[in-house]
Design a protein around this motif. Structure first.
Motif, short mmCIF file in Angstrom:
data_model
loop_
_atom_site.label_atom_id
_atom_site.label_comp_id
_atom_site.label_asym_id
_atom_site.label_seq_id
_atom_site.Cartn_x
_atom_site.Cartn_y
_atom_site.Cartn_z
N PRO A 101 40.87 12.20 -16.86
CA PRO A 101 40.91 11.50 -17.90
C PRO A 101 39.47 11.38 -18.45
O PRO A 101 39.16 10.99 -19.53
N ALA A 105 38.64 15.15 -20.95
CA ALA A 105 39.17 14.76 -22.28
C ALA A 105 39.39 15.68 -23.49
O ALA A 105 40.39 15.61 -24.23
N LYS A 108 42.69 17.83 -23.45
CA LYS A 108 44.24 17.29 -23.47
C LYS A 108 45.17 18.34 -24.26
O LYS A 108 46.43 18.65 -23.80
#
Length: 167
Positions: A101, A105, A108
């Protein structure tokens, strides 16, 4: 010595986004706290950085339905042991760990390019696809070499199986 003298060995298995061009490689880049976000580690060229080296080998490659490289299973060996080292080094070369995460990022949207079996497996994972698979060291008293190997946890194994089923 964090593994530089060979007495400590650590190997990880990780699934990363896209496939590195070279089958084997060495990532050497100093690491330090990010000046913009103190919770993150960043590549640095300044004197404040700590020397860090990660070796990788591509074990398996995965392609999307259209044939584009989507992911790879890597074996990662640490020559040094710094906070977030593998995660930062792989993101630095454009192949962040799937499910990370913090350092992946920007990837995604890549989840949408996975096949019908891999998408729910990735959602079920809910964490980084990175696993400490091997640890070896000399016992401090006996001097005997000890090694420990750990199989992939079920959630990463299921994602790997889903990626394989789509090939």
């Amino acid at each position: 010595a964090h593994g530089r003298d060979g007495r400590l060995t650590r190997a990880y298995l990780g699934l990363c986004w896209r496939v590195p061009e070279r089958s084997k490689g060495r990532i050497e880049a100093a690491l330090a706290r990010s000046p913009r976000d103190r919770t993150r580690i960043a590549i640095t060229r300044g004197a404040a950085g700590r020397h860090a080296v990660t070796h990788y080998e591509v074990i398996e490659r995965f392609r999307a339905a259209g044939g584009a490289p989507i992911a790879a299973l890597l074996r990662l060996e640490l020559e040094t042991g710094r906070t977030h080292q593998i995660r930062v080094h792989l993101a630095h070369i454009g192949h962040p760990i799937i499910g990370d995460p913090v350092y992946a990022a920007g990837f995604k949207a890549s989840a949408a390019t996975l096949g019908a079996a891999a998408q729910p497996a990735l959602r079920a994972l809910g964490r980084q696809a990175l696993h400490a698979a091997h640890l070896g060291f000399e016992h401090p008293i006996s001097g005997r070499r000890l090694t420990f190997d750990s199989p992939l946890p079920e959630d990463i194994a299921q994602l790997l199986a889903a990626l394989r089923s789509e090939q």
